[in-house]
Design an enzyme around this catalytic site. Structure first.
Site, PDB file in Angstrom:
ATOM      1  CG  ASP A 155       2.934   0.340   7.702  1.00 54.31           C
ATOM      2  OD1 ASP A 155       2.649  -0.393   6.733  1.00 54.31           O
ATOM      3  OD2 ASP A 155       2.096   0.729   8.528  1.00 54.31           O
ATOM      4  CG  HIS A 182      -0.341   0.068   2.539  1.00 57.29           C
ATOM      5  ND1 HIS A 182       0.104   1.245   3.112  1.00 57.29           N
ATOM      6  CD2 HIS A 182      -0.105  -0.896   3.466  1.00 57.29           C
ATOM      7  CE1 HIS A 182       0.593   0.998   4.320  1.00 57.29           C
ATOM      8  NE2 HIS A 182       0.484  -0.296   4.554  1.00 57.29           N
ATOM      9  CG  HIS A 207       1.131   3.145  12.312  1.00 52.56           C
ATOM     10  ND1 HIS A 207      -0.188   2.753  12.470  1.00 52.56           N
ATOM     11  CD2 HIS A 207       1.467   2.753  11.057  1.00 52.56           C
ATOM     12  CE1 HIS A 207      -0.615   2.161  11.372  1.00 52.56           C
ATOM     13  NE2 HIS A 207       0.384   2.148  10.495  1.00 52.56           N
ATOM     14  CG  ASP A 245      -2.682   4.311   2.565  1.00 52.95           C
ATOM     15  OD1 ASP A 245      -2.271   3.207   2.122  1.00 52.95           O
ATOM     16  OD2 ASP A 245      -3.602   4.396   3.405  1.00 52.95           O
ATOM     17  CD  GLU A 284       1.105  -3.947   5.710  1.00 54.30           C
ATOM     18  OE1 GLU A 284       1.910  -3.282   6.402  1.00 54.30           O
ATOM     19  OE2 GLU A 284      -0.003  -3.511   5.342  1.00 54.30           O
ATOM     20  CD  GLU A 316      -3.128  -1.363   5.020  1.00 52.71           C
ATOM     21  OE1 GLU A 316      -3.183  -2.374   5.742  1.00 52.71           O
ATOM     22  OE2 GLU A 316      -2.632  -0.276   5.416  1.00 52.71           O
ATOM     23  CD  GLU A 317      -1.428   2.407   7.357  1.00 55.62           C
ATOM     24  OE1 GLU A 317      -2.173   1.983   8.263  1.00 55.62           O
ATOM     25  OE2 GLU A 317      -0.218   2.144   7.288  1.00 55.62           O
TER      26      GLU A 317
END
Length: 391
Positions: free
Chosen positions: A110, A78, A363, A80, A170, A142-143
């Protein structure tokens, strides 16, 4: 076991830094990144299929390296990232730096580094040994709910492409992951009837009605913890339920007409989150007759925020064995976080999750991936380019 892994090539590392510099927080467009990758592939003679969101501000990219070969393996990621508002970064999240054997920046773990590693090896995939095609599948949003990938898979199916397997990059520290829980989030909006707080019998208190449903959710969560068969290997080996937000009321002396709360289920691969949601909705509906005797317009309304299915692969799956071999791992693992893996699996595509970095860094402020992990991922890509068969 991995002490001899070399640092990543300068080309792959610079591609990772280029992608990190692009601000693709989910609230923003990802088109600059998608167009960059499209142009990189076009320079190799590879066409890309783009599928867009409703307002054309975001796109998925799907590309096939090895046209004419049997449909093969998807490398999926992903594009984003999550925001960094309020986080205590010591450097600019969009100015990736290498320090102490680590690449820092938002998305470094990520999961822009995996995407960069895949793109850096596009030419090698084109001119190497695999008797099957390599597909790139890079998604948006995705997030915030795995929204983009559903359009990507639908477009892939419309084009008649039927891949053998999917590897989602991931951050798993390059240990193939074969299971994760689902993430199902909902909003409950409660409509009551306001009144002066001295006249409560003439009102329907939306907060109190919401609390009754929240109490039911808590009872369900305690039931999962008490009664659900354990699925060992997860940090929390049973399904969970929790409320994340609550809003309601305008003043101490006004019975609130409206309330809203948001909640989630994280279901084991062996559980059924939609059945959990149906149980909660049924409880709310059982409260409505009494509410409507006071106010016919009173009641509950439920909205779906996201439904990310759980994922369950198997150690014996060909794609799992392939990922183990390419990563130099005998282990498999399970992860606590949600991915697009369940969506690919539900589309009939054997899937495994395996990529560089750790979710512990994802994150977080000063997010990073180690150069050792990037080197392992690059070795993984080299091995894939030389693969003769799946598994």
């Amino acid at each position: 076991m991995h002490s001899t892994i070399a640092a990543p090539s300068s080309r792959a590392l610079e591609l990772a830094r280029t992608l990190i510099r692009m601000n693709t927080v989910s609230a923003n467009s990802n088109l600059a990144l998608i167009h960059f990758i499209r142009d990189e592939l076009a320079g190799l003679g590879v066409a890309s299929r783009l599928t867009f969101n409703a307002d054309k501000t975001k796109a998925n990219l799907f590309a096939t390296l090895g046209e004419g070969k049997p449909a093969g393996i998807i490398l999926s990621g992903h594009t984003d990232t999550v925001p960094w508002d309020g986080q205590a970064w010591t450097a600019d999240p969009l100015d990736p730096v290498v320090r102490d054997g680590k690449l820092f920046g938002r998305g470094s773990a990520d999961m822009k580094s995996f995407i960069a590693m895949a793109v850096a090896h596009a030419e090698r995939f084109l001119h190497s040994a695999p008797p099957f095609a390599i597909h790139f599948a890079f998604s948006y949003d995705e997030e915030v709910g795995c929204f983009g990938v559903r359009h990507l898979i639908a477009d892939m199916r419309d084009a008649g492409i039927e891949p053998l397997a999917c590897i989602i990059g991931e951050p798993t520290s390059m240990v193939p992951a074969i299971a994760h829980k689902g993430v199902y989030r909902y909003r409950c909006c409660v409509r009551g009837k306001e009144a002066h707080s001295s006249l409560t019998p003439q009102s329907v208190n939306a907060i109190e009605m919401a609390a009754r449903v929240i109490g039911k959710l808590r009872d369900m969560a305690e039931g999962f913890e008490r009664d659900e068969p354990r699925y060992e290997g997860f940090d929390v080996p049973y399904s969970t339920a929790s409320v994340g937000q609550f809003h309601g009321g305008i003043a101490d002396n006004v019975v609130p007409r409206d309330a809203e709360f948001r909640y989630e289920f994280r279901d084991l691969p062996t559980a059924d989150a939609r059945a959990m949601q149906a149980e909660l909705v049924a409880h709310a509906q059982s409260l409505e007759p009494a509410m409507r005797r006071v106010a016919p317009e009173a009641g509950f309304r439920f909205e779906t925020i996201c439904e990310i299915p759980s994922f369950l692969g198997a150690p014996g799956d060909s794609v799992t064995r392939l990922a183990q071999r390419l990563a130099g791992e005998t282990r498999t693992t399970q992860v606590a976080f949600g991915t697009e893996a369940g969506i690919f699996k539900n589309a009939g595509i054997a899937t495994v999750v395996c990529g560089p970095g750790s979710i512990v860094q994802a994150h977080q402020p000063d997010e990073y991936v180690t150069l050792e992990q990037l080197g392992r991922c690059e070795a993984f890509m080299h091995g894939l380019a030389g693969t003769r068969e799946l598994g």
